[in-house]
Design a protein around this motif. Structure first.
Motif: not given
Length: 287
Positions: A69-77, A91-96
């Motif tokens: 994607a080129g960038e991480a999302p600000i949150k994941i649902r 997700c926590q391990d990725l800081g998301i």
């Protein structure tokens, strides 16, 4: 504002050479605006062997999706409550931040499409249902004291009128393209407007929830209920007036006619031209 992703990590109706269920991670971007081009949304899919189903494998797959994607999302649902620990850990391990949510509309449709068009073409496909574990939902909660006593009203707008939402003065917002629900411009979309002198704090509180949908509940009297997250619900109002009862029935009928699409808005008063908050919602059946 960055992107928001919807993910599912679960077994599929496919058996591997050892007769074990094949798992899959699906990642797709949430539309945030009513004019979003659905074809432009990021998507990623990868199968996972049953022997590698853990948060470490999921974290690696999500990192690959982020790289693509080129960038991480600000949150994941995510909507599967039974996968909460594994998805949250990855997700926590990725800081998301990972949020349990029923606002996974694009993901739901993608899953339905893959069930019809993709999985049956795979070796080891097993026809029939691939049921998710059903968990009991808690009873609706009272609103926080600071939010009770607000005035509200049932309203409706046409799909064409809602399409102008990007031009409106709105504080907190989220929407999706109406083509997702296959609605014509003439379709009437029902909604609820909440009026409060504390409109901005009310809208701010609501924006911190994963808004799912509004429903009229008749299990204990008649109540207007706001569903949030994957299981939470809030009693917005108890309905006793005969006129309002009829309007509530009309709201549910119009919602059904609009394929579950409806909206909720927050304003300071009925004469206000701006919205402190406005959210387009859809009630759907989760896989």
């Amino acid at each position: 504002m960055g992107s928001i992703w919807e993910i599912d990590f679960y077994s599929r109706p496919i058996l591997d050479e050892n007769q074990k269920k094949v798992w899959e991670v699906l990642v797709c971007e949430s539309p945030l605006d009513i004019r979003t081009n659905l074809d432009s949304l990021f998507r990623y899919a990868q199968y996972c062997p049953s022997t590698q189903v853990n948060s470490g494998w999921l974290r690696t797959a999500l990192q690959e999706a982020i790289d693509k994607a080129g960038e991480a999302p600000i949150k994941i649902r995510f909507f599967r409550r039974q996968m909460n620990n594994m998805i949250t850990k990855a997700c926590q391990d990725l800081g998301i931040p990972a949020l349990s949510s029923r606002r996974t509309l694009v993901l739901n449709q993608w899953l339905e499409q893959r069930m019809i068009e993709v999985y049956p073409q795979e070796p080891g496909y097993q026809g029939g249902a691939n049921p998710s574990v059903r968990l009991e939902n808690p009873l609706p909660q009272r609103l926080p004291d600071a939010l009770e006593g607000q005035k509200w009203v049932f309203v409706s707008l046409s799909a064409a009128e809602l399409a102008e939402m990007p031009e409106w003065d709105i504080g907190f917002r989220e929407a999706f393209p109406l083509e997702l629900a296959q609605l014509s411009p003439e379709t009437r979309i029902p909604g609820v407007l909440i009026f409060s002198p504390r409109a901005l704090p009310v809208a701010g509180w609501m924006s911190g929830l994963e808004l799912a949908f509004l429903r009229v509940d008749q299990s204990q009297g008649t109540r207007l209920v706001l569903e949030t997250g994957t299981a939470e619900s809030w009693i917005l109002a108890n309905i006793k007036n005969s006129t309002t009862l009829a309007e509530a029935q009309g709201f549910e009928a119009a919602k059904q006619n609009a394929n579950g699409v409806h909206f909720i808005g927050v304003q300071s008063d009925p004469q206000a031209e701006a919205f402190a908050g406005f959210w387009l919602l859809q009630e759907v059946n989760l896989p």
